[in-house]
Design a protein around this motif. Structure first.
Motif, mmCIF file in Angstrom:
data_model
loop_
_atom_site.group_PDB
_atom_site.id
_atom_site.type_symbol
_atom_site.label_atom_id
_atom_site.label_comp_id
_atom_site.label_asym_id
_atom_site.label_seq_id
_atom_site.Cartn_x
_atom_site.Cartn_y
_atom_site.Cartn_z
ATOM 1 N N LYS A 150 0.855 -1.178 0.000
ATOM 2 C CA LYS A 150 0.000 0.000 0.000
ATOM 3 C C LYS A 150 0.899 1.238 0.000
ATOM 4 O O LYS A 150 1.843 1.318 0.776
ATOM 5 C CB LYS A 150 -0.897 -0.023 1.242
ATOM 6 C CG LYS A 150 -1.918 1.070 1.274
ATOM 7 C CD LYS A 150 -2.817 0.918 2.497
ATOM 8 C CE LYS A 150 -3.811 2.057 2.540
ATOM 9 N NZ LYS A 150 -4.683 1.961 3.712
ATOM 10 N N GLU A 210 0.089 8.523 0.743
ATOM 11 C CA GLU A 210 -0.418 9.580 -0.137
ATOM 12 C C GLU A 210 0.738 10.319 -0.818
ATOM 13 O O GLU A 210 0.661 10.631 -2.011
ATOM 14 C CB GLU A 210 -1.288 10.552 0.656
ATOM 15 C CG GLU A 210 -2.022 11.522 -0.244
ATOM 16 C CD GLU A 210 -3.087 12.333 0.478
ATOM 17 O OE1 GLU A 210 -3.405 13.423 -0.030
ATOM 18 O OE2 GLU A 210 -3.606 11.887 1.522
ATOM 19 N N CYS A 251 1.936 8.225 -3.652
ATOM 20 C CA CYS A 251 0.973 8.309 -4.760
ATOM 21 C C CYS A 251 1.223 9.566 -5.582
ATOM 22 O O CYS A 251 1.238 9.528 -6.823
ATOM 23 C CB CYS A 251 -0.459 8.314 -4.222
ATOM 24 S SG CYS A 251 -1.007 6.740 -3.532
ATOM 25 N N GLU A 261 -9.781 11.786 -1.659
ATOM 26 C CA GLU A 261 -9.055 10.594 -1.219
ATOM 27 C C GLU A 261 -8.093 10.163 -2.321
ATOM 28 O O GLU A 261 -8.435 10.181 -3.504
ATOM 29 C CB GLU A 261 -10.056 9.458 -0.940
ATOM 30 C CG GLU A 261 -9.410 8.182 -0.481
ATOM 31 C CD GLU A 261 -10.418 7.054 -0.296
ATOM 32 O OE1 GLU A 261 -10.144 6.177 0.536
ATOM 33 O OE2 GLU A 261 -11.460 7.038 -0.982
ATOM 34 N N THR A 314 -5.426 6.911 -3.037
ATOM 35 C CA THR A 314 -4.904 5.630 -2.578
ATOM 36 C C THR A 314 -4.111 4.985 -3.701
ATOM 37 O O THR A 314 -4.319 5.290 -4.886
ATOM 38 C CB THR A 314 -6.036 4.666 -2.156
ATOM 39 O OG1 THR A 314 -6.904 4.453 -3.272
ATOM 40 C CG2 THR A 314 -6.830 5.219 -0.982
#
Length: 151
Positions: free
Chosen positions: A13, A16, A19, A128, A130
């Motif tokens: 994962k 942020e 990302c 958001e 992700t």
């Protein structure tokens, strides 16, 4: 941009910030929205700008309809020989209207895929962000825990 994978887990994962590092280096994505109650998806050229995404469109197109429907999703990804990543940004879309907003967007040098007038700029402000990073490797059977042999 390879990311470390703790415990050799093939899926990681992303934070942020990670990302955004990926989004700042890509120019292509997909816009998902709803038009007349039906979901639709469009390939778009994107530019990350101050933790938002900007793209261009032509007035009166289905893409413009999706963009002014406000709640949208943008997905961008990258696939290399030994790794891949996918980032999903959920947010609200707004047509840029003031001359200041438009001139700011023009400096991003967004190039559309096809020629023609794409005079409208849309900014998607995220609610958001992700992402996942995938490290490729040999297939491991869940029961065996190692590379599966035989078949």
């Amino acid at each position: 941009m390879m990311f470390d994978h703790p415990d050799n887990n093939p899926v990681r994962k992303l934070t942020e910030d990670e990302c955004w590092q990926l989004l700042e280096r890509t120019q292509h994505g997909r816009l998902v929205g709803v038009v007349a109650g039906y979901p639709d998806i469009f390939p778009i050229n994107i530019a990350a700008d101050q933790r938002s995404i900007v793209f261009r469109t032509a007035p009166g197109t289905k893409l413009a309809e999706v963009a002014v429907n406000e709640n949208v999703l943008i997905e961008a990804d990258g696939i290399l020989s030994d790794e891949a990543w996918s980032v999903v940004l959920r947010g609200t879309a707004a047509l840029l209207q003031t001359s200041g907003e438009i001139s700011e967007a023009e400096r991003l040098d967004l190039q559309p895929w096809v020629p023609g007038p794409k005079e409208q700029f849309v900014r998607v402000t995220p609610t958001e962000v992700t992402g996942r990073h995938f490290a490729f490797g040999p297939y491991r059977d869940a029961e065996l825990g190692e590379g599966s042999e035989g078949g």
